[in-house]
Design an enzyme around this catalytic site. Structure first.
Site, PDB file in Angstrom:
ATOM      1  N   LYS A  46     -27.042  22.052  84.179  1.00 36.84           N
ATOM      2  CA  LYS A  46     -25.663  21.441  84.287  1.00 36.84           C
ATOM      3  C   LYS A  46     -24.887  21.639  83.157  1.00 36.84           C
ATOM      4  CE  LYS A  46     -25.616  17.578  86.684  1.00 36.84           C
ATOM      5  NZ  LYS A  46     -25.402  16.124  87.080  1.00 36.84           N
ATOM      6  N   ASN A  78     -19.701   4.941  93.250  1.00 40.87           N
ATOM      7  CA  ASN A  78     -18.897   5.541  92.158  1.00 40.87           C
ATOM      8  C   ASN A  78     -18.215   6.829  92.241  1.00 40.87           C
ATOM      9  OD1 ASN A  78     -17.854   5.155  89.600  1.00 40.87           O
ATOM     10  ND2 ASN A  78     -19.463   6.074  88.421  1.00 40.87           N
ATOM     11  N   THR A  86     -17.078  11.518  87.589  1.00 43.92           N
ATOM     12  CA  THR A  86     -17.650  12.477  88.314  1.00 43.92           C
ATOM     13  C   THR A  86     -16.940  12.340  89.737  1.00 43.92           C
ATOM     14  OG1 THR A  86     -19.635  11.363  87.455  1.00 43.92           O
ATOM     15  CG2 THR A  86     -20.165  12.632  89.532  1.00 43.92           C
ATOM     16  N   LYS A 105     -30.005  14.804  77.211  1.00 46.69           N
ATOM     17  CA  LYS A 105     -28.875  13.706  78.105  1.00 46.69           C
ATOM     18  C   LYS A 105     -29.019  13.760  79.494  1.00 46.69           C
ATOM     19  CE  LYS A 105     -24.797  12.055  77.430  1.00 46.69           C
ATOM     20  NZ  LYS A 105     -25.409  10.948  78.408  1.00 46.69           N
ATOM     21  N   LYS A 119     -33.722  13.048  81.787  1.00 47.78           N
ATOM     22  CA  LYS A 119     -33.312  11.804  83.076  1.00 47.78           C
ATOM     23  C   LYS A 119     -34.350  10.580  82.774  1.00 47.78           C
ATOM     24  CE  LYS A 119     -30.670  11.780  86.560  1.00 47.78           C
ATOM     25  NZ  LYS A 119     -29.404  12.417  86.541  1.00 47.78           N
ATOM     26  N   SER A 153     -18.864  11.979  79.389  1.00 48.26           N
ATOM     27  CA  SER A 153     -20.022  11.426  78.649  1.00 48.26           C
ATOM     28  C   SER A 153     -20.087  12.126  76.959  1.00 48.26           C
ATOM     29  CB  SER A 153     -21.401  11.486  78.942  1.00 48.26           C
ATOM     30  OG  SER A 153     -21.935  10.552  79.787  1.00 48.26           O
TER      31      SER A 153
END
Ligand code: GLU
Length: 459
Positions: free
Chosen positions: A104, A252, A201, A80, A116, A392
């Site tokens: 994470k 963002n 985030t 992910k 990623k 997510s």
């Protein structure tokens, strides 16, 4: 930067090797060998997929655009992590970012591994139609290795819900009749995205600061006053004091964190500076963040750069170079732009007492050591900026259940999850001499190592 993540993972493994409570059944030579296997597994990605996307442009030219998907580790669940659309992205960086995702997710108990993606382009130089084609080609080239139970991409720098909608639609066309909603997260709400994902985030970044400096300090006063830990002293310095905050980056993450700080009643904070790729805006009495957010929405994301533009929206601020945001005399600096922003050549100019990493890897190893030695608290990326991947995960769950949560439910679940992690790492952080980053890594690596051992991967 790659080496930074690797070094801290290695330090964590060294500490675990010496810890007799960790996997006590592993002794002697077998213990040594298992730890050698752990180093090998955690310091290298499982897969690096690379392609050159052939993209016919509207002007008739054909570009070959380098693109990557790195799958670091999937011991905890499907890979992910976001896909970065940026001209400076490269393979090493994507590998490092993928390993940060593994750590994470492990830290916050999200049942995903780490991955990623990267596409080397400056999205501002392409038309919408071309970007649509680039996004579709990315899915075509990597369609075999991604999917709801294999590897679930999401937005990252330079990409957002528009790109995720396009990519999910392409995935659906390539795999007709198969589940597709969970193939990408960070989609628009109408396309199966989660309420609150866009803000997640930035909200999580501010929540982390607020929880640590407000709730935790208040509840754990005893613990903090009893220890002679240097970071506990720093935290107590700021107790009950309205904090001055500067925020690097107004995308963002930065704009949402700034807005949260502006609206927060908990700490009576003041956002005195914000910056973007063009400018730093500063006002010692606090900036009107809602007016600035509104301005950026009308101006392709850019902050005002002239006094006339500031006058137009009735905002009072001094305008200076974009780098200046890093060196202001403030209590808290939130880094929400790019990586490697504070490094050995500029670290001595940093005056903030608390640094929060909204971006991934914005402080280099040398700078991190220098600041930590001075007792400056650095709240690391894997702790502070996990709000995105946590929501997510909620999006992926909602897509499976085809049941959608309200925005309030999403934020409640998000903050509960982040609080659980903070309650695990903070007492230890204020009790021992390691910086917070090292503490977080130890938690992540402990979990990953135990799981890899139980899955029989260390023989
Ligand atoms: N790109 C974000 C990150 O670095 C979010 C990833 C996701 O939602 O999977 O954490």
């Amino acid at each position: 930067m790659i080496s930074q993540t690797r070094d801290i993972v290695q330090k964590s493994l060294d500490a675990l090797l010496e810890d007799e409570h960790f996997l006590p059944e592993l002794q002697g030579e077998a213990r040594k060998q298992s730890f050698t296997s752990l180093t090998a597994i955690l310091s290298t990605p499982n897969h690096i997929h690379k392609s050159f996307l052939r993209v016919p442009l509207e002007n008739g030219r054909v570009d070959r655009i380098p693109a990557f998907r790195v799958q670091h580790n999937n011991a905890l669940g499907p890979y992910k992590g976001g896909i970065r659309f940026h001209e400076m992205v490269n393979e090493d960086e994507v590998v490092n970012l993928a390993s940060l995702m593994t750590l994470k997710n492990s830290l916050h108990d999200v049942p995903f591994g780490g991955g990623k993606g990267g596409i080397i382009i400056n999205p501002r130089e392409y038309t919408d139609k071309e970007l649509n084609l680039i996004a579709k080609k990315y899915v075509q080239y990597f369609s075999d290795v991604i999917g709801p139970d294999k590897d679930i991409p999401a937005p990252d720098m330079g990409s957002g819900e528009r790109e995720m909608d396009w990519m999910m639609a392409e995935y659906k066309s390539i795999h007709p009749g198969y589940p597709y909603r969970g193939s990408f997260t960070g989609k628009s709400v109408i396309n199966g995205g989660s309420l609150g994902r866009r803000e997640a985030t930035g909200k999580g970044v501010y929540f982390t600061l607020r929880y640590m400096m407000h709730d935790f300090i208040k509840n754990q006063k005893n613990l903090l006053t009893k220890t002679d830990n240097v970071f506990a002293k720093t935290a107590l310095n700021y107790e009950n004091k309205p904090l001055t905050i500067s925020v690097q980056g107004f995308g963002n993450v930065g704009s949402v964190a700034a807005l949260e700080a502006y609206q927060s009643t908990h700490l009576q904070n003041k956002v005195v500076a914000v910056s973007d790729r063009n400018v730093t805006l500063y006002n010692a009495d606090g900036l009107d963040i809602p007016a600035l957010v509104e301005f950026t929405m009308r101006n392709k994301g850019d902050l005002p750069v002239t006094d006339d533009q500031l006058k137009e929206i009735d905002v009072k601020a001094d305008i200076s170079d974009r780098e200046d945001v890093l060196y202001l005399d403030v209590d808290v600096l939130i880094l929400a732009a790019l990586e490697d922003q504070i490094h050995k050549d500029n670290v001595e100019k940093v005056k903030a007492g608390i640094i929060v990493e909204g971006a991934n890897a914005p402080v280099t190893t040398e700078a991190d050591e220098f600041l930590s030695d001075k007792g400056i608290i650095i709240v690391p990326d894997i702790l502070a900026n996990a709000g995105g991947v946590i929501v997510s995960y909620f999006e992926w769950l909602q897509g499976r259940e085809t049941q959608f949560y309200s925005e309030d439910e999403v934020f409640k679940l998000l903050f509960e999850k982040m609080q659980t992690t903070l309650d695990t790492v903070l007492p230890q952080f204020f009790g021992d001499p390691f910086p917070l980053r090292q503490n977080c890594y130890i938690h992540s690596v402990t979990k990953l190592s135990t799981i890899l051992y139980r899955q029989g991967k260390l023989y």
